[in-house]
Enzyme design. Structure first.
Site, PDB file in Angstrom:
ATOM      1  N   LYS A  81       0.850  -1.199   0.000  1.00  0.00           N
ATOM      2  CA  LYS A  81       0.000   0.000   0.000  1.00  0.00           C
ATOM      3  C   LYS A  81       0.881   1.242   0.000  1.00  0.00           C
ATOM      4  O   LYS A  81       1.747   1.401   0.883  1.00  0.00           O
ATOM      5  CB  LYS A  81      -0.899  -0.048   1.236  1.00  0.00           C
ATOM      6  CG  LYS A  81      -2.089   0.877   1.217  1.00  0.00           C
ATOM      7  CD  LYS A  81      -2.987   0.538   2.400  1.00  0.00           C
ATOM      8  CE  LYS A  81      -4.132   1.479   2.543  1.00  0.00           C
ATOM      9  NZ  LYS A  81      -4.785   1.318   3.854  1.00  0.00           N
TER      10      LYS A  81
HETATM   11  C1  E4P Z   1      -8.157   2.466   3.970  1.00  0.00           C
HETATM   12  O1  E4P Z   1      -7.432   1.628   3.542  1.00  0.00           O
HETATM   13  C2  E4P Z   1      -7.969   3.176   5.245  1.00  0.00           C
HETATM   14  O2  E4P Z   1      -7.377   2.287   6.162  1.00  0.00           O
HETATM   15  C3  E4P Z   1      -9.245   3.633   5.902  1.00  0.00           C
HETATM   16  O3  E4P Z   1     -10.389   3.237   5.231  1.00  0.00           O
HETATM   17  C4  E4P Z   1      -9.216   4.986   6.496  1.00  0.00           C
HETATM   18  O4  E4P Z   1     -10.452   5.301   7.057  1.00  0.00           O
HETATM   19  P1  E4P Z   1     -10.694   6.476   8.098  1.00  0.00           P
HETATM   20  O5  E4P Z   1     -10.977   7.728   7.355  1.00  0.00           O
HETATM   21  O6  E4P Z   1     -11.901   6.029   8.878  1.00  0.00           O
HETATM   22  O7  E4P Z   1      -9.449   6.565   8.945  1.00  0.00           O
END
Ligand code: E4P
Length: 215
Positions: free
Chosen positions: A83
């Site tokens: 990622k």
């Molecule tokens: C995606 O891969 C992220 O981990 C995640 O969805 C972030 O979400 P948040 O805005 O609730 O922190």
């Protein structure tokens, strides 16, 4: 639509996997920080439980650092997806990993041209953060619709992974918009089967049967 869980908590992952409909996992540095555990050790544990794609985010923000960390992550298990942030260096790393056959998930995507660029670089997944857009009075779903149209116009294979999901309505809207994957916090996964009429209907069925036949 595929369903991933958005957490680094192993108990939540095991519970969600036991439902039999979990396709993958996403983690991020903030989620792993909450667990206070070595990131790679936790990723290895997750890959034991879930055989679908498991996103492992790099902490480095420069190209060389991302490549080094991403390669280390990719060694953990064959289902690791590296990622990377949707930045200039992240885009370069995405292209390099794609050319090497390593799958990537391009995170922190907030506008359609970022989605176009990472698709051109061969990203496996791209993560539009719909909740965070809604949080600043923009429309997260509008981004999803634009991305779907752009990808369909040109036949890009990059999967749209709706992230930063806050509630069940986001998931319904994503499914209607043709999102490929939704990554969902455990609390919201549990809400996905809820309806008060299911609960009251079931209660009445059981009561009526028992009244008639006992038991
Ligand atoms: C995606 O891969 C992220 O981990 C995640 O969805 C972030 O979400 P948040 O805005 O609730 O922190």
């Amino acid at each position: 639509m595929q369903l991933y869980i958005d957490t680094a908590n192993i108990d939540e992952i095991k519970e969600a996997a036991a439902l039999g409909v979990l396709d993958g996992v996403t983690t991020n540095p903030s989620l792993i920080a909450k667990e206070k555990i070595d990131y790679r050790r936790r990723l290895a544990e997750i890959c034991e439980v879930v055989k679908g794609p498991v996103s492992a985010e790099v902490i480095a923000t420069d190209y060389a650092g991302m490549m080094k960390e991403g390669r280390e992550h990719a060694k953990i298990a064959s289902n690791i997806v590296v990622k990377l942030p949707t930045t200039v260096d992240g885009l370069r790393a995405c292209k390099a990993f794609s050319d090497e056959g390593v799958k990537t998930n391009m995170t922190l995507c907030f506008q359609p041209l970022q989605a176009l660029m990472v698709a051109k670089a061969g990203a496996f997944l791209v993560s539009p953060f719909i909740g965070r857009l809604d949080d600043v009075a923009e429309d997260g779903m509008d981004l999803i619709h634009k991305m779907r149209q752009i990808y369909d116009n040109y036949g890009f294979q990059t999967k749209i992974l709706a992230a930063s999901i806050r509630h069940p309505k986001h998931i319904v809207d994503c499914a209607l918009a043709g999102t490929d994957v939704a990554t969902v916090p455990f609390g919201v996964i549990k809400q996905m089967l809820n309806h008060p009429l299911t609960d009251s209907g079931l209660k009445k069925f059981v009561e009526d049967y028992r009244k008639a036949f006992g038991g």
